[in-house]
Design a protein around this motif. Sequence first.
Motif, PDB file in Angstrom:
ATOM      1  N   GLY A  10       0.759  -1.263  -0.040  1.00  0.00           N
ATOM      2  CA  GLY A  10       0.033   0.003   0.067  1.00  0.00           C
ATOM      3  C   GLY A  10       0.855   1.201  -0.093  1.00  0.00           C
ATOM      4  N   ILE A  11       1.810   1.231   0.793  1.00  0.00           N
ATOM      5  CA  ILE A  11       2.578   2.497   0.814  1.00  0.00           C
ATOM      6  C   ILE A  11       3.725   2.646  -0.356  1.00  0.00           C
ATOM      7  CG2 ILE A  11       4.495   3.721   2.148  1.00  0.00           C
ATOM      8  CD1 ILE A  11       1.650   4.167   3.224  1.00  0.00           C
ATOM      9  N   GLY A  12       4.375   1.476  -0.470  1.00  0.00           N
ATOM     10  CA  GLY A  12       5.397   1.508  -1.366  1.00  0.00           C
ATOM     11  C   GLY A  12       4.957   1.794  -2.805  1.00  0.00           C
ATOM     12  N   SER A  13       4.077   0.990  -3.243  1.00  0.00           N
ATOM     13  CA  SER A  13       3.348   1.195  -4.542  1.00  0.00           C
ATOM     14  C   SER A  13       3.046   2.556  -4.696  1.00  0.00           C
ATOM     15  CB  SER A  13       2.442   0.055  -4.763  1.00  0.00           C
ATOM     16  OG  SER A  13       0.974   0.115  -4.138  1.00  0.00           O
ATOM     17  N   ASN A  14       2.319   3.074  -3.870  1.00  0.00           N
ATOM     18  CA  ASN A  14       1.781   4.499  -3.958  1.00  0.00           C
ATOM     19  C   ASN A  14       2.744   5.514  -4.025  1.00  0.00           C
ATOM     20  OD1 ASN A  14      -1.054   4.261  -4.671  1.00  0.00           O
ATOM     21  ND2 ASN A  14      -1.042   3.205  -2.409  1.00  0.00           N
ATOM     22  N   VAL A  15       3.793   5.418  -3.253  1.00  0.00           N
ATOM     23  CA  VAL A  15       4.976   6.173  -3.142  1.00  0.00           C
ATOM     24  C   VAL A  15       5.747   6.088  -4.597  1.00  0.00           C
ATOM     25  CG1 VAL A  15       7.172   6.792  -2.082  1.00  0.00           C
ATOM     26  CG2 VAL A  15       5.310   6.284  -0.628  1.00  0.00           C
ATOM     27  N   ALA A  16       5.760   5.098  -5.141  1.00  0.00           N
ATOM     28  CA  ALA A  16       6.510   4.735  -6.382  1.00  0.00           C
ATOM     29  C   ALA A  16       5.596   5.528  -7.501  1.00  0.00           C
ATOM     30  CB  ALA A  16       6.491   3.210  -6.753  1.00  0.00           C
ATOM     31  N   PHE A  17       4.360   5.384  -7.447  1.00  0.00           N
ATOM     32  CA  PHE A  17       3.417   5.764  -8.339  1.00  0.00           C
ATOM     33  C   PHE A  17       3.472   7.500  -8.228  1.00  0.00           C
ATOM     34  CE2 PHE A  17      -0.862   8.068  -8.590  1.00  0.00           C
ATOM     35  CZ  PHE A  17      -1.195   7.901  -9.926  1.00  0.00           C
ATOM     36  N   ASN A  18       3.409   8.105  -7.071  1.00  0.00           N
ATOM     37  CA  ASN A  18       3.662   9.409  -6.905  1.00  0.00           C
ATOM     38  C   ASN A  18       4.974  10.086  -7.428  1.00  0.00           C
ATOM     39  OD1 ASN A  18       1.099  10.981  -5.582  1.00  0.00           O
ATOM     40  ND2 ASN A  18       1.423   9.103  -4.347  1.00  0.00           N
ATOM     41  N   LEU A  19       5.797   9.098  -7.264  1.00  0.00           N
ATOM     42  CA  LEU A  19       7.172   9.786  -7.565  1.00  0.00           C
ATOM     43  C   LEU A  19       7.357   9.925  -9.004  1.00  0.00           C
ATOM     44  CD1 LEU A  19       9.618   7.915  -4.977  1.00  0.00           C
ATOM     45  CD2 LEU A  19       9.275  10.335  -5.251  1.00  0.00           C
ATOM     46  N   ARG A  21       4.900  10.049 -11.280  1.00  0.00           N
ATOM     47  CA  ARG A  21       4.062  11.183 -11.715  1.00  0.00           C
ATOM     48  C   ARG A  21       4.754  12.342 -11.575  1.00  0.00           C
ATOM     49  NH1 ARG A  21      -0.010   9.514 -15.168  1.00  0.00           N
ATOM     50  NH2 ARG A  21      -1.502   7.811 -14.308  1.00  0.00           N
ATOM     51  N   ALA A  22       5.355  12.398 -10.618  1.00  0.00           N
ATOM     52  CA  ALA A  22       6.253  13.798 -10.244  1.00  0.00           C
ATOM     53  C   ALA A  22       7.600  14.027 -11.133  1.00  0.00           C
ATOM     54  CB  ALA A  22       6.711  13.797  -8.469  1.00  0.00           C
ATOM     55  N   GLY A  23       7.705  12.981 -12.004  1.00  0.00           N
ATOM     56  CA  GLY A  23       8.754  13.214 -12.909  1.00  0.00           C
ATOM     57  C   GLY A  23      10.140  12.437 -12.248  1.00  0.00           C
ATOM     58  N   TRP A  24      10.005  11.744 -11.395  1.00  0.00           N
ATOM     59  CA  TRP A  24      11.303  10.927 -10.889  1.00  0.00           C
ATOM     60  C   TRP A  24      11.377   9.689 -11.958  1.00  0.00           C
ATOM     61  CZ3 TRP A  24      15.133  13.524  -9.204  1.00  0.00           C
ATOM     62  CH2 TRP A  24      16.215  12.545  -8.640  1.00  0.00           C
ATOM     63  N   ARG A  64       4.238   2.241 -17.694  1.00  0.00           N
ATOM     64  CA  ARG A  64       3.086   2.535 -18.611  1.00  0.00           C
ATOM     65  C   ARG A  64       2.902   4.144 -18.379  1.00  0.00           C
ATOM     66  NH1 ARG A  64      -2.148  -0.550 -18.114  1.00  0.00           N
ATOM     67  NH2 ARG A  64      -2.527   0.671 -20.053  1.00  0.00           N
ATOM     68  N   ILE A  65       3.238   4.509 -17.353  1.00  0.00           N
ATOM     69  CA  ILE A  65       3.221   6.083 -16.903  1.00  0.00           C
ATOM     70  C   ILE A  65       4.283   6.901 -17.895  1.00  0.00           C
ATOM     71  CG2 ILE A  65       3.309   7.653 -15.179  1.00  0.00           C
ATOM     72  CD1 ILE A  65       2.214   5.578 -13.152  1.00  0.00           C
ATOM     73  N   GLU A  66       5.575   6.125 -17.638  1.00  0.00           N
ATOM     74  CA  GLU A  66       6.611   6.782 -18.206  1.00  0.00           C
ATOM     75  C   GLU A  66       7.603   5.804 -18.533  1.00  0.00           C
ATOM     76  OE1 GLU A  66       9.159   8.658 -19.934  1.00  0.00           O
ATOM     77  OE2 GLU A  66       7.613   9.939 -18.610  1.00  0.00           O
ATOM     78  N   PRO A  67       7.593   5.538 -20.031  1.00  0.00           N
ATOM     79  CA  PRO A  67       8.289   4.623 -20.550  1.00  0.00           C
ATOM     80  C   PRO A  67       9.708   4.517 -20.352  1.00  0.00           C
ATOM     81  CG  PRO A  67       6.611   5.060 -22.040  1.00  0.00           C
ATOM     82  CD  PRO A  67       6.622   5.929 -20.880  1.00  0.00           C
ATOM     83  N   SER A  68      10.405   5.736 -20.291  1.00  0.00           N
ATOM     84  CA  SER A  68      11.772   6.200 -20.210  1.00  0.00           C
ATOM     85  C   SER A  68      12.292   5.800 -18.722  1.00  0.00           C
ATOM     86  CB  SER A  68      12.167   7.413 -20.911  1.00  0.00           C
ATOM     87  OG  SER A  68      11.502   8.550 -19.925  1.00  0.00           O
ATOM     88  N   ALA A  69      11.434   5.573 -17.887  1.00  0.00           N
ATOM     89  CA  ALA A  69      11.929   5.438 -16.502  1.00  0.00           C
ATOM     90  C   ALA A  69      13.028   4.413 -16.339  1.00  0.00           C
ATOM     91  CB  ALA A  69      10.964   5.232 -15.565  1.00  0.00           C
TER      92      ALA A  69
END
Length: 178
Positions: A10-19, A21-24, A64-69
Amino acid sequence: MKVGIAGVGGIGSNVAFNLVRAGWRELKLVDMDRIESSNLNRQFYFADQLGRYKTEALRENLLRIEPSAEIESLVLQLDESNIISSFVDCGVIVEGFDNVTTKKMLVESFAERNVPVISACGIAGFALSEVGRRRIGNCEIVGDFTTDFNEAELYCPKIQVIAAMMADRVLQRIREQR
């Protein structure tokens, strides 16, 4: 700088999602669990991913959000013999465990290594008004500091708020290190 995420529930997957989305773009995901149906109400996974390793499915979702990550995923049970080496290449570590003993091991392992650890405490229940932050040495903790998941249900809104605050702290710590 690579951000390590220890535990991608719950925490880790959503922190990753937020990072992401924020460009990290640089993450290392470490966990050994598989996705269960009970995870879907609060974790960044989908029904068609049931039974898959969380790290592998999360990597796929984030790409899927950022293919270059650049996202490394490790299916690994973290313990005292591998915790340091697993995150040696990370400049910040997010603690996303649901086990108090493992949380303590991670925080203590990096206490004297000058690597910031962003952790959660008190993520269960509904109340958002008590959610805050505390800093102890190199560790920052986000949560209400009292409501344990053994005492109350886990709900997506509170987990999302805490994960977003943790992602914010990760990004601020990265800026401080530059």
